[in-house]
Write a protein that holds these residues in place. Structure first.
Motif, PDB file in Angstrom:
ATOM      1  N   PRO A 228       0.817  -1.229   0.000  1.00 56.09           N
ATOM      2  CA  PRO A 228       0.000   0.000   0.000  1.00 56.09           C
ATOM      3  C   PRO A 228       0.844   1.270   0.000  1.00 56.09           C
ATOM      4  O   PRO A 228       0.595   2.186  -0.798  1.00 56.09           O
ATOM      5  N   LEU A 229       1.857   1.336   0.860  1.00 59.85           N
ATOM      6  CA  LEU A 229       2.677   2.542   0.952  1.00 59.85           C
ATOM      7  C   LEU A 229       3.540   2.724  -0.300  1.00 59.85           C
ATOM      8  O   LEU A 229       3.697   3.844  -0.802  1.00 59.85           O
ATOM      9  N   LEU A 230       4.106   1.640  -0.811  1.00 57.80           N
ATOM     10  CA  LEU A 230       4.971   1.771  -1.977  1.00 57.80           C
ATOM     11  C   LEU A 230       4.181   2.083  -3.241  1.00 57.80           C
ATOM     12  O   LEU A 230       4.687   2.748  -4.150  1.00 57.80           O
ATOM     13  N   ALA A 231       2.933   1.632  -3.315  1.00 57.56           N
ATOM     14  CA  ALA A 231       2.075   2.030  -4.426  1.00 57.56           C
ATOM     15  C   ALA A 231       1.828   3.535  -4.376  1.00 57.56           C
ATOM     16  O   ALA A 231       1.857   4.217  -5.408  1.00 57.56           O
ATOM     17  N   GLU A 232       1.602   4.068  -3.186  1.00 58.30           N
ATOM     18  CA  GLU A 232       1.438   5.522  -3.025  1.00 58.30           C
ATOM     19  C   GLU A 232       2.724   6.255  -3.374  1.00 58.30           C
ATOM     20  O   GLU A 232       2.700   7.294  -4.048  1.00 58.30           O
ATOM     21  N   LEU A 233       3.861   5.722  -2.959  1.00 56.35           N
ATOM     22  CA  LEU A 233       5.147   6.341  -3.265  1.00 56.35           C
ATOM     23  C   LEU A 233       5.378   6.400  -4.773  1.00 56.35           C
ATOM     24  O   LEU A 233       5.785   7.441  -5.317  1.00 56.35           O
ATOM     25  N   LEU A 234       5.114   5.299  -5.469  1.00 56.85           N
ATOM     26  CA  LEU A 234       5.328   5.280  -6.914  1.00 56.85           C
ATOM     27  C   LEU A 234       4.368   6.238  -7.620  1.00 56.85           C
ATOM     28  O   LEU A 234       4.766   6.971  -8.536  1.00 56.85           O
ATOM     29  N   ALA A 235       3.122   6.269  -7.191  1.00 54.05           N
ATOM     30  CA  ALA A 235       2.154   7.175  -7.798  1.00 54.05           C
ATOM     31  C   ALA A 235       2.571   8.628  -7.594  1.00 54.05           C
ATOM     32  O   ALA A 235       2.419   9.459  -8.494  1.00 54.05           O
TER      33      ALA A 235
END
Length: 633
Positions: free
Chosen positions: A587-594
């Motif tokens: 969840p956090l890394l998806a937000e980071l990439l976005a």
């Protein structure tokens, strides 16, 4: 560097206002807190007029305090911002209030009570570092930085359009108003950014001027005759930069689906390509995965990442909680000590004060056994916020939240990724185009190396097998219990999930009886006699292939050309190497990439973001482009 524990502000009321005995001043003007915020910070930054035509706006506050400034800005954003626009609000505080104290304070402002209640429902634990919260269905993103202002801002990757320079006056809080703070304001200011503050102290005027702001005095609020407003150098960027927001993602497990949802929330169109017949059919298809952080004595990057990821994942589960098909249980997690040395280490970490009791506290054998509802052999850590999640239901909830912005291409195996004039083409084995987009994202684990631009990535497959034992009336455990392995309470599917084996290099996804025996042996050391009557030859289970990188951290961001050429491949990104902590990381890394793709403030500290980048493989720091053992999921 190990941070200091967060010491919360003490709630004291004086003459109807919150008062700080430490700094000898009130948190808002006695003439009216709401009116002061509107006059000094909102009007002082020419808001809401500057929101006109903006699709995104970033506000940065130097003292979150009671959250009054944020609530007022949020309410005004609701009333006056363009439809579909998104607000990033970033605030730092060394001594934030506890949630219960804020709830008491918000009774002073009935008109803000509905927003205050929403904020308190997501308000983070007082753990040092960055905490990202999504509100109003993602229209407002609040990032709270708990720690000393200059240190926290030095770790922030953002460009602020406006600054609320709050915090107690320099005469009462000289530790905040210093050269280091002003230097960070200059670094973080977007072209033509504005600032406002109630104080006209000389050191503030000189510091802002040295940082590049043109300062002027304006009429103050209440008893204060004057206040300061400023404008940073440069010309404001165009209101809306036109560009195509379209990505293709390979892999529809937890990494791919959550990445798709985060991009869709920002207005992107996503083609999500999966070789199996639906979502989460591979390692993310387990009936349950465990959600718990990994604290450490030295506050290392793994510890920081898992703590940030753990809390962000919990907030995302809250965001998806209206979906009736999401399956998870916040039953708490017991992490038992392996031996006496580990027990002593757990005790030392718990006693540092860095993690408040609602996040972690140590329990002796008796209390641990009572929490579990079954005798346990060792003391351990108790994570009351932890639990288990059904990863396929989380993937499905994410895609339902994304709506029509995400198109799923199931049972389409990508044979090749080709770079063309218009971006990337995903090609099947018959040479047909599955999807085409300017941005391609690999979220397919170790299979990412099938594609030439990613063939040099140091990714290793790790086979893991879980065992499912039937729930029975005499076999009940109330919490997740973990050590070398783990066991969940009875899931919605009528089984306890026991895991997991760890076999590097294997890609065999067939379940094996010998691995069931190994899992049951681990379970014996977690909960003696819990599965005494279970026959390894008769249980169900499944195997999946995790992926790990060259160290203990995942990989996220732009993918480089290779070890010989360190330049990033244009439009080519990855979210890979989640290992056994997909539920915590994804969840956090998806937000980071976005955020990287959409040029938004990052949700984690810059040193942590750099430690997760593919650029670390070559020792190169990532360049930012600007327009002006717990689970198997």
């Amino acid at each position: 560097m190990i941070p200091q524990p967060i010491i919360p502000a003490a709630l004291v009321l004086k003459d109807g206002a919150a008062y700080s005995e430490q700094f000898g001043d009130t948190y808002w003007s006695l003439e009216g807190g709401l009116e002061e915020t509107r006059h000094v910070f909102l009007s002082g930054n020419d808001l809401p007029a500057r929101w006109t035509g903006r699709e995104r706006f970033t506000l940065l506050e130097t003292g979150f305090g009671t959250g009054l400034n944020f609530l007022c800005a949020w309410r005004l954003w609701r009333d006056a911002a363009p439809a579909g626009a998104r607000l990033h609000y970033i605030a730092v505080d060394k001594h934030p209030f506890r949630r219960d104290d804020l709830a008491q304070l918000y009774r002073h402002w009935p008109e803000l009570a509905p927003l205050g209640e929403l904020l308190l429902g997501r308000y983070p634990a007082l753990v040092p570092g960055f905490h990202r919260i999504h509100l109003d269905g993602g229209r407002v993103t609040l990032t709270l930085l708990w720690g000393e202002a200059a240190q926290m801002l030095a770790q922030l990757d953002a460009k602020a359009d406006a600054f609320f320079l709050d915090g107690f006056a320099p005469s009462r809080n000289p530790g905040m108003w210093n050269e280091a703070l002003f230097a960070q304001l200059a670094r973080l200011a977007a072209a033509a950014a504005t600032c406002a503050t109630y104080t006209v102290a000389g050191e503030v005027r000189r510091g802002l001027a040295a940082a590049g702001f043109t300062i002027e005095k304006k009429p103050g609020f209440g008893r204060k005759r004057e206040m300061l407003c400023g404008r940073f150098a440069g010309d404001a960027a165009p209101a809306n930069a036109s560009r195509e927001r379209h990505a293709l993602i390979v892999g529809a497990g937890i990494a791919g689906t959550l990445c798709a949802e985060r991009l869709a929330a920002r207005g992107w169109q996503v083609d999500l390509i999966e070789r199996r017949d639906g979502l989460a059919r591979e390692t993310s298809g387990n009936p349950a995965g465990v959600l718990q952080p990994v604290p450490s004595a030295d506050w290392n990057r793994l510890s920081r990442l898992t703590l940030a990821g753990f809390h962000y994942a919990l907030r995302r589960l809250q965001d998806f909680s209206a979906d009736p098909h999401l399956i998870w249980q916040q039953c708490g997690v017991l992490r038992l000590a392996r031996d006496e040395r580990a027990a002593e280490r757990q005790k030392r970490i718990a006693e540092t004060g860095l993690l408040p009791p609602e996040v972690l506290h140590r329990v002796e054998i008796g209390e641990a056994s009572a929490l579990a509802g079954w005798p346990v052999p060792a003391p351990g850590w108790w994570f009351p916020e932890g639990g288990w999640v059904h990863p396929p239901s989380l993937c499905a909830a994410a895609l339902r939240a994304a709506g029509a912005a995400v198109r799923l291409h199931a049972q389409r195996d990508v044979a090749d990724l080709l770079r063309g004039e218009n971006g990337w083409r995903a090609i099947d084995d018959a040479g047909r185009i599955i999807a085409e987009a300017p941005v391609a994202i690999l979220a397919n684990g170790h299979l990412a190396r099938r594609f030439k631009p990613a063939e040099a990535l140091p990714l290793r497959p790790v086979r893991g097998q879980i065992t499912c034992i039937p729930a029975e009336p005499g076999r009940v455990v109330r919490t997740v219990v973990s050590r070398e392995g783990y066991v969940t309470p009875a899931t919605s599917f009528g089984v306890h999930v026991v895991g997991a084996t760890y076999e590097e290099g294997s890609t065999d996804d067939l379940a094996r009886e010998e691995d069931h025996r190994a899992n049951l042996e681990r379970l014996k050391h977690l909960l003696p006699d819990f599965a005494a009557t279970v026959d390894a030859a008769r249980v169900a289970g499944r195997a999946g292939i995790r992926t790990v990188g060259p160290d203990r951290l995942p990989l996220v961001g732009a993918i480089p050309e290779g070890p010989e050429n360190r330049a990033a491949v244009p439009g080519f990104y990855g979210l890979l190497g989640l290992g056994s902590r997909g539920l915590v990381y994804a969840p956090l890394l998806a937000e980071l990439l976005a955020c990287r793709l959409d040029d938004e403030p990052l949700p984690v500290e810059t040193d942590l973001a750099e430690a997760l980048s593919f650029a670390r493989l070559s020792g190169r720091r990532p360049q930012r482009k600007r327009r002006d053992d717990s689970d198997m999921a």
